[in-house]
Design a protein around this motif. Structure first.
Motif, PDB file in Angstrom:
ATOM      1  N   VAL A  78      39.045  51.894  56.150  1.00 59.90           N
ATOM      2  CA  VAL A  78      38.932  51.740  54.700  1.00 59.90           C
ATOM      3  C   VAL A  78      39.469  53.001  54.040  1.00 59.90           C
ATOM      4  CG1 VAL A  78      37.356  51.370  52.779  1.00 59.90           C
ATOM      5  CG2 VAL A  78      36.939  50.224  54.955  1.00 59.90           C
ATOM      6  N   ASN A  79      40.418  52.835  53.116  1.00 60.06           N
ATOM      7  CA  ASN A  79      41.030  53.972  52.422  1.00 60.06           C
ATOM      8  C   ASN A  79      40.479  54.166  51.015  1.00 60.06           C
ATOM      9  OD1 ASN A  79      42.729  54.353  54.648  1.00 60.06           O
ATOM     10  ND2 ASN A  79      44.211  52.903  53.830  1.00 60.06           N
ATOM     11  N   THR A  80      39.803  53.178  50.474  1.00 64.03           N
ATOM     12  CA  THR A  80      39.226  53.282  49.133  1.00 64.03           C
ATOM     13  C   THR A  80      38.023  54.222  49.191  1.00 64.03           C
ATOM     14  OG1 THR A  80      39.919  51.011  48.701  1.00 64.03           O
ATOM     15  CG2 THR A  80      38.299  51.946  47.203  1.00 64.03           C
ATOM     16  N   ALA A  81      37.910  55.091  48.200  1.00 63.39           N
ATOM     17  CA  ALA A  81      36.829  56.078  48.172  1.00 63.39           C
ATOM     18  C   ALA A  81      35.475  55.404  47.959  1.00 63.39           C
ATOM     19  CB  ALA A  81      37.089  57.085  47.055  1.00 63.39           C
ATOM     20  N   ASP A  82      34.419  56.139  48.323  1.00 62.89           N
ATOM     21  CA  ASP A  82      33.049  55.649  48.112  1.00 62.89           C
ATOM     22  C   ASP A  82      32.808  55.332  46.647  1.00 62.89           C
ATOM     23  OD1 ASP A  82      32.165  55.712  50.691  1.00 62.89           O
ATOM     24  OD2 ASP A  82      30.896  57.489  50.482  1.00 62.89           O
ATOM     25  N   THR A  83      31.958  54.356  46.409  1.00 64.75           N
ATOM     26  CA  THR A  83      31.505  54.033  45.048  1.00 64.75           C
ATOM     27  C   THR A  83      29.998  54.249  45.033  1.00 64.75           C
ATOM     28  OG1 THR A  83      31.349  51.716  45.705  1.00 64.75           O
ATOM     29  CG2 THR A  83      33.339  52.372  44.551  1.00 64.75           C
ATOM     30  N   ALA A  91      34.621  49.366  42.737  1.00 66.90           N
ATOM     31  CA  ALA A  91      36.070  49.417  42.959  1.00 66.90           C
ATOM     32  C   ALA A  91      36.665  48.043  42.657  1.00 66.90           C
ATOM     33  CB  ALA A  91      36.364  49.822  44.399  1.00 66.90           C
ATOM     34  N   ALA A  92      37.758  48.016  41.900  1.00 73.39           N
ATOM     35  CA  ALA A  92      38.410  46.753  41.541  1.00 73.39           C
ATOM     36  C   ALA A  92      39.373  46.299  42.631  1.00 73.39           C
ATOM     37  CB  ALA A  92      39.155  46.909  40.222  1.00 73.39           C
ATOM     38  N   SER A 103      49.272  48.820  55.792  1.00 72.56           N
ATOM     39  CA  SER A 103      48.554  48.953  54.521  1.00 72.56           C
ATOM     40  C   SER A 103      48.305  47.576  53.903  1.00 72.56           C
ATOM     41  CB  SER A 103      49.367  49.802  53.557  1.00 72.56           C
ATOM     42  OG  SER A 103      48.713  49.841  52.299  1.00 72.56           O
ATOM     43  N   VAL A 104      47.022  47.294  53.604  1.00 74.75           N
ATOM     44  CA  VAL A 104      46.627  46.016  53.001  1.00 74.75           C
ATOM     45  C   VAL A 104      45.773  46.323  51.782  1.00 74.75           C
ATOM     46  CG1 VAL A 104      45.431  43.828  53.343  1.00 74.75           C
ATOM     47  CG2 VAL A 104      46.642  44.882  55.255  1.00 74.75           C
ATOM     48  N   ILE A 105      46.105  45.688  50.663  1.00 76.85           N
ATOM     49  CA  ILE A 105      45.330  45.871  49.425  1.00 76.85           C
ATOM     50  C   ILE A 105      44.863  44.503  48.946  1.00 76.85           C
ATOM     51  CG2 ILE A 105      45.376  46.666  47.029  1.00 76.85           C
ATOM     52  CD1 ILE A 105      47.663  48.569  47.877  1.00 76.85           C
ATOM     53  N   TYR A 106      43.581  44.391  48.666  1.00 80.86           N
ATOM     54  CA  TYR A 106      43.005  43.181  48.075  1.00 80.86           C
ATOM     55  C   TYR A 106      42.603  43.498  46.640  1.00 80.86           C
ATOM     56  CZ  TYR A 106      42.670  40.818  52.570  1.00 80.86           C
ATOM     57  OH  TYR A 106      42.961  40.206  53.757  1.00 80.86           O
ATOM     58  N   ALA A 107      43.013  42.650  45.710  1.00 78.24           N
ATOM     59  CA  ALA A 107      42.664  42.847  44.302  1.00 78.24           C
ATOM     60  C   ALA A 107      42.725  41.498  43.590  1.00 78.24           C
ATOM     61  CB  ALA A 107      43.622  43.831  43.639  1.00 78.24           C
ATOM     62  N   GLN A 130      39.117  29.237  41.253  1.00 76.08           N
ATOM     63  CA  GLN A 130      39.502  30.427  40.510  1.00 76.08           C
ATOM     64  C   GLN A 130      38.439  31.493  40.709  1.00 76.08           C
ATOM     65  OE1 GLN A 130      39.744  29.081  36.466  1.00 76.08           O
ATOM     66  NE2 GLN A 130      41.808  28.265  36.714  1.00 76.08           N
ATOM     67  N   PHE A 131      38.879  32.736  40.768  1.00 75.04           N
ATOM     68  CA  PHE A 131      37.946  33.854  40.834  1.00 75.04           C
ATOM     69  C   PHE A 131      37.584  34.257  39.411  1.00 75.04           C
ATOM     70  CE2 PHE A 131      39.426  34.037  45.098  1.00 75.04           C
ATOM     71  CZ  PHE A 131      38.444  34.706  45.813  1.00 75.04           C
ATOM     72  N   THR A 132      36.303  34.370  39.137  1.00 78.94           N
ATOM     73  CA  THR A 132      35.861  34.838  37.828  1.00 78.94           C
ATOM     74  C   THR A 132      35.615  36.339  37.847  1.00 78.94           C
ATOM     75  OG1 THR A 132      33.571  34.270  38.390  1.00 78.94           O
ATOM     76  CG2 THR A 132      34.863  32.621  37.186  1.00 78.94           C
ATOM     77  N   ARG A 133      35.337  36.881  39.026  1.00 79.60           N
ATOM     78  CA  ARG A 133      35.183  38.334  39.178  1.00 79.60           C
ATOM     79  C   ARG A 133      35.300  38.684  40.644  1.00 79.60           C
ATOM     80  NH1 ARG A 133      29.069  40.016  39.529  1.00 79.60           N
ATOM     81  NH2 ARG A 133      28.236  38.078  40.340  1.00 79.60           N
ATOM     82  N   LEU A 134      35.678  39.908  40.903  1.00 73.02           N
ATOM     83  CA  LEU A 134      35.784  40.432  42.267  1.00 73.02           C
ATOM     84  C   LEU A 134      35.715  41.943  42.197  1.00 73.02           C
ATOM     85  CD1 LEU A 134      36.513  40.036  45.357  1.00 73.02           C
ATOM     86  CD2 LEU A 134      38.875  40.427  44.642  1.00 73.02           C
ATOM     87  N   PHE A 135      34.761  42.515  42.913  1.00 72.29           N
ATOM     88  CA  PHE A 135      34.742  43.963  43.043  1.00 72.29           C
ATOM     89  C   PHE A 135      34.147  44.346  44.382  1.00 72.29           C
ATOM     90  CE2 PHE A 135      31.039  42.917  40.396  1.00 72.29           C
ATOM     91  CZ  PHE A 135      30.004  43.518  41.084  1.00 72.29           C
ATOM     92  N   PHE A 136      34.378  45.601  44.747  1.00 67.46           N
ATOM     93  CA  PHE A 136      33.999  46.109  46.059  1.00 67.46           C
ATOM     94  C   PHE A 136      33.114  47.339  45.881  1.00 67.46           C
ATOM     95  CE2 PHE A 136      38.208  44.222  46.259  1.00 67.46           C
ATOM     96  CZ  PHE A 136      38.067  43.306  47.290  1.00 67.46           C
TER      97      PHE A 136
END
Length: 181
Positions: A78-83, A91-92, A103-107, A130-136
């Motif tokens: 995982v390359n995304t920083a801690d939240t 994280a969006a 490298s893989v990015i999900y958004a 449909q996605f109404t929201r997504l966050f990590f």
């Protein structure tokens, strides 16, 4: 005797046969009420069936997407920083390094989950949802914290079809197989 014959014809003509107008209207009214009741029941059952079908579509798509996503996260770095305060600032997007795909990015892109692999973008979900929201929410990425990195995926999904719309919120947490530094 002739008189009796005329009398019997006279009785035949004045005898009541069939239904009166009031009886016919009452029967028609009762029949109409019964047809309306059965029509309402049939319409309600069709609506319930459509809603159940939409819920099933959303659930099946969500299961497939989250299973694929968790499999990829489990073997990646995982390359995304801690939240640390995920409720206030999640994280969006999720950036991971997969051992095979790189490298893989999900958004979230509009109402779709977008997967970007080495610059190539693809939509992961079907056009029926449909996605109404997504966050990590990411934990365990800090240096020397000796925690296993974990990614919590929080998403809201809804059916994209017309008719009885159904929506659901899903949350799952996956940990990678690697410890952070």
């Amino acid at each position: 005797m002739k008189h009796n014959f005329q009398f019997s014809i006279f009785n035949f003509q004045t005898e009541k046969r069939g239904f009166t107008l009031v009886e016919t209207l009452v029967a028609l009214f009762i029949f109409s009420i019964i047809v309306l009741l059965f029509g309402g029941i049939f319409s309600g059952s069709l609506s319930s069936q459509r809603r159940a079908s939409n819920i099933q579509q959303v659930q099946e798509n969500a299961d497939y997407i989250l299973e694929a996503l968790t499999k990829e996260i489990r073997v990646s770095t995982v390359n995304t920083a801690d939240t640390p305060d995920c409720a206030a600032s999640p994280a969006a997007a999720l950036n991971i390094t997969h051992p095979v795909n790189g490298s893989v990015i999900y958004a979230l892109a509009g109402n779709n989950l977008q997967r970007t692999v080495n610059g190539i973008q693809t939509i992961v979900n079907s056009n029926t949802i449909q996605f109404t929201r997504l966050f990590f929410c990411i934990t365990g990425q800090a240096a020397d914290d000796k925690l296993q990195p974990r990614v919590t995926i929080v998403t809201g999904l809804k059916s994209a079809g017309a008719g009885a719309e159904s929506a659901m919120d899903i949350q799952t947490t996956v940990s990678t197989r690697r410890l952070s530094n």
